[in-house]
Design a protein around this motif. Structure first.
Motif, PDB file in Angstrom:
ATOM      1  N   GLN A  50       0.717  -1.198   0.114  1.00  0.00           N
ATOM      2  CA  GLN A  50       0.091   0.042   0.182  1.00  0.00           C
ATOM      3  C   GLN A  50       0.962   1.298   0.068  1.00  0.00           C
ATOM      4  O   GLN A  50       0.769   2.117  -0.828  1.00  0.00           O
ATOM      5  N   TRP A  51       1.927   1.273   0.914  1.00  0.00           N
ATOM      6  CA  TRP A  51       2.787   2.362   0.945  1.00  0.00           C
ATOM      7  C   TRP A  51       3.464   2.696  -0.450  1.00  0.00           C
ATOM      8  O   TRP A  51       3.952   3.799  -0.620  1.00  0.00           O
ATOM      9  N   THR A  52       3.666   1.601  -1.186  1.00  0.00           N
ATOM     10  CA  THR A  52       4.691   1.781  -2.202  1.00  0.00           C
ATOM     11  C   THR A  52       3.759   1.792  -3.613  1.00  0.00           C
ATOM     12  O   THR A  52       4.180   1.881  -4.767  1.00  0.00           O
ATOM     13  N   THR A  53       2.423   1.896  -3.381  1.00  0.00           N
ATOM     14  CA  THR A  53       1.401   1.724  -4.560  1.00  0.00           C
ATOM     15  C   THR A  53       1.678   0.549  -5.392  1.00  0.00           C
ATOM     16  O   THR A  53       1.903   0.549  -6.585  1.00  0.00           O
ATOM     17  N   ASN A  54       1.858  -0.520  -4.700  1.00  0.00           N
ATOM     18  CA  ASN A  54       1.991  -1.816  -5.358  1.00  0.00           C
ATOM     19  C   ASN A  54       3.401  -2.075  -6.011  1.00  0.00           C
ATOM     20  O   ASN A  54       3.446  -2.494  -7.094  1.00  0.00           O
ATOM     21  N   LEU A  55       4.388  -1.348  -5.277  1.00  0.00           N
ATOM     22  CA  LEU A  55       5.873  -1.377  -5.832  1.00  0.00           C
ATOM     23  C   LEU A  55       5.830  -0.437  -6.991  1.00  0.00           C
ATOM     24  O   LEU A  55       6.807  -0.496  -7.951  1.00  0.00           O
ATOM     25  N   ASP A 146      -7.197  -7.850  -5.841  1.00  0.00           N
ATOM     26  CA  ASP A 146      -7.097  -7.902  -4.533  1.00  0.00           C
ATOM     27  C   ASP A 146      -6.174  -9.483  -4.284  1.00  0.00           C
ATOM     28  O   ASP A 146      -5.346  -9.486  -3.426  1.00  0.00           O
ATOM     29  N   ALA A 147      -6.886 -10.145  -4.990  1.00  0.00           N
ATOM     30  CA  ALA A 147      -6.326 -11.715  -4.978  1.00  0.00           C
ATOM     31  C   ALA A 147      -4.765 -11.574  -5.564  1.00  0.00           C
ATOM     32  O   ALA A 147      -4.035 -12.445  -4.923  1.00  0.00           O
ATOM     33  N   GLU A 148      -4.490 -11.055  -6.482  1.00  0.00           N
ATOM     34  CA  GLU A 148      -3.044 -10.855  -6.997  1.00  0.00           C
ATOM     35  C   GLU A 148      -2.226 -10.391  -5.900  1.00  0.00           C
ATOM     36  O   GLU A 148      -1.238 -10.828  -5.587  1.00  0.00           O
ATOM     37  N   VAL A 149      -2.752  -9.272  -5.256  1.00  0.00           N
ATOM     38  CA  VAL A 149      -1.753  -8.488  -4.184  1.00  0.00           C
ATOM     39  C   VAL A 149      -1.849  -9.495  -3.064  1.00  0.00           C
ATOM     40  O   VAL A 149      -0.529  -9.657  -2.553  1.00  0.00           O
ATOM     41  N   HIS A 150      -2.755 -10.232  -2.515  1.00  0.00           N
ATOM     42  CA  HIS A 150      -2.445 -11.262  -1.244  1.00  0.00           C
ATOM     43  C   HIS A 150      -1.607 -12.229  -1.721  1.00  0.00           C
ATOM     44  O   HIS A 150      -0.730 -12.724  -1.034  1.00  0.00           O
ATOM     45  N   ARG A 151      -1.619 -12.856  -2.930  1.00  0.00           N
ATOM     46  CA  ARG A 151      -0.575 -13.906  -3.363  1.00  0.00           C
ATOM     47  C   ARG A 151       0.829 -13.591  -3.418  1.00  0.00           C
ATOM     48  O   ARG A 151       1.458 -14.085  -2.854  1.00  0.00           O
ATOM     49  N   ALA A 152       0.807 -12.165  -3.873  1.00  0.00           N
ATOM     50  CA  ALA A 152       2.219 -11.683  -3.941  1.00  0.00           C
ATOM     51  C   ALA A 152       2.857 -11.576  -2.624  1.00  0.00           C
ATOM     52  O   ALA A 152       4.093 -11.784  -2.145  1.00  0.00           O
ATOM     53  N   ALA A 153       1.866 -10.995  -1.660  1.00  0.00           N
ATOM     54  CA  ALA A 153       2.262 -10.747  -0.316  1.00  0.00           C
ATOM     55  C   ALA A 153       2.634 -11.979   0.596  1.00  0.00           C
ATOM     56  O   ALA A 153       3.609 -12.086   1.047  1.00  0.00           O
ATOM     57  N   THR A 154       1.931 -13.029   0.232  1.00  0.00           N
ATOM     58  CA  THR A 154       2.187 -14.347   0.609  1.00  0.00           C
ATOM     59  C   THR A 154       3.452 -14.787   0.420  1.00  0.00           C
ATOM     60  O   THR A 154       4.177 -15.433   1.376  1.00  0.00           O
ATOM     61  N   ILE A 155       3.862 -14.793  -0.916  1.00  0.00           N
ATOM     62  CA  ILE A 155       5.156 -15.185  -1.315  1.00  0.00           C
ATOM     63  C   ILE A 155       6.306 -14.296  -0.747  1.00  0.00           C
ATOM     64  O   ILE A 155       7.215 -15.182  -0.338  1.00  0.00           O
TER      65      ILE A 155
END
Length: 320
Positions: A50-55, A146-155
């Motif tokens: 969120q802080w980096t606007t999804n990098l 949202d699913a893509e963000v959560h998946r990336a965050a989990t990795i």
């Protein structure tokens, strides 16, 4: 009179029981400890996204506002970047990176212009090495779901936890060991003294105990004072005037290698304590896991006794 250090004929059986005890705990509780940490870490990674606007916005301003994001950004690279490797690639001050990662702050004395230049170097390295297989939207330039963000965050959280998996397990084991000692003591009438009470090693009262108490010692030559942290300090219920408390170091190990690499630490600690407080210092180890005969023999030769967690009632033999 030693309790276990002078009984080598019992060591082999105790080692086997201790290994079985540790392995049973690990299989039952370690996965949950790891999962709990991964869950909280995933939440931290999602905040960083969120802080980096999804990098898509890794800038000096963002790093200024959120210095704690740096370890997450290192694990978002392909390949993940070790701290020292980032320092070398970016050509930045080790002090800057250490402050950001360990203190979650910027170096208070660093010149503002220098700081901006250093943060820009870090930003450029991270943006260049970001793992686009995980953060696929950086190539497609489409807003992620949202699913893509959560998946990336989990990795990324998995990568972070993988880098510190041993400390995660070690910390969980330490908490359990201290809880076990506390339960044993309280069942026998001892009272726990919490942190922040100004407790002193030499003024602890009979029938009380404390965790992680710092004991000040002067190093050889008397020119420098340091604190030696002790996991458990217990003053026996039946204590004589002037008697020192029992000092217990909780140790666990999931393999035989690391304990033998670090076995000199306890010998140094007891030598420093005795040089400051005399030969009446009582210091023992509370062992669980992989401690072989080589380790035990070394500690015994240094005058250090121990008890095993699978035989915690041996605490009574140490005067408790």
């Amino acid at each position: 009179m030693p309790v276990n250090a002078d009984k080598p004929h019992l060591w082999k059986l105790d080692i086997a029981h201790s290994v079985d005890f540790y392995n049973s705990w690990f299989m039952q509780f370690a996965p949950q400890a790891y999962r709990d940490t991964r869950l909280s870490t995933t939440i931290q990674v999602e905040s960083a996204l969120q802080w980096t606007t999804n990098l898509t916005n890794i800038t000096p301003d963002v790093l200024r506002q959120h210095p704690s994001v740096l370890p997450i950004l290192r694990m978002a690279a392909a390949p993940p970047i070790a701290r020292d490797r980032l320092i070398g690639l970016a050509g930045v001050s080790p002090n800057l990176v250490k402050n950001m990662e360990e203190q979650q702050r910027l170096p208070p004395r660093m010149n503002s212009a220098t700081l901006d230049a250093e943060l820009m170097k870090i930003s450029q390295i991270i943006m260049r090495l970001t793992d686009k297989d995980i953060f696929s939207w950086l190539d497609t330039r489409q807003p992620p779901t949202d699913a893509e963000v959560h998946r990336a965050a989990t990795i990324v959280a998995d990568r972070l936890c993988g880098a510190v998996s041993d400390p995660i397990i070690r910390n969980a084991q330490e908490r359990r060991q201290l809880a076990t000692i506390r339960q044993w003591l309280e069942q026998r009438g001892y009272s726990y003294i919490g942190a922040g009470t100004g407790l002193s090693f030499e003024r602890i009262q009979p029938g009380t105990f404390a965790f992680r108490l710092n004991i000040p010692v002067l190093l050889q030559g008397g020119s420098k004072q340091v604190n030696i942290p002790i996991d458990v300090v217990v003053m026996p219920l039946q204590s004589n005037f002037g008697q020192l408390p029992l000092l217990i170091e909780a140790k666990s190990a999931g393999d035989y290698t690391n304990p033998n690499k670090r076995r000199k630490e306890e010998a140094i600690k007891i030598a420093q304590l005795k040089s400051n407080y005399g030969d009446n210092v009582r210091f023992i180890l509370f062992l669980c896991g992989y401690f072989d005969s080589g380790y035990l023999g070394y500690e015994a030769a240094e005058g250090i006794d121990w008890l095993w967690e699978h035989r915690i009632d041996d605490l009574a033999l140490f005067g408790l």
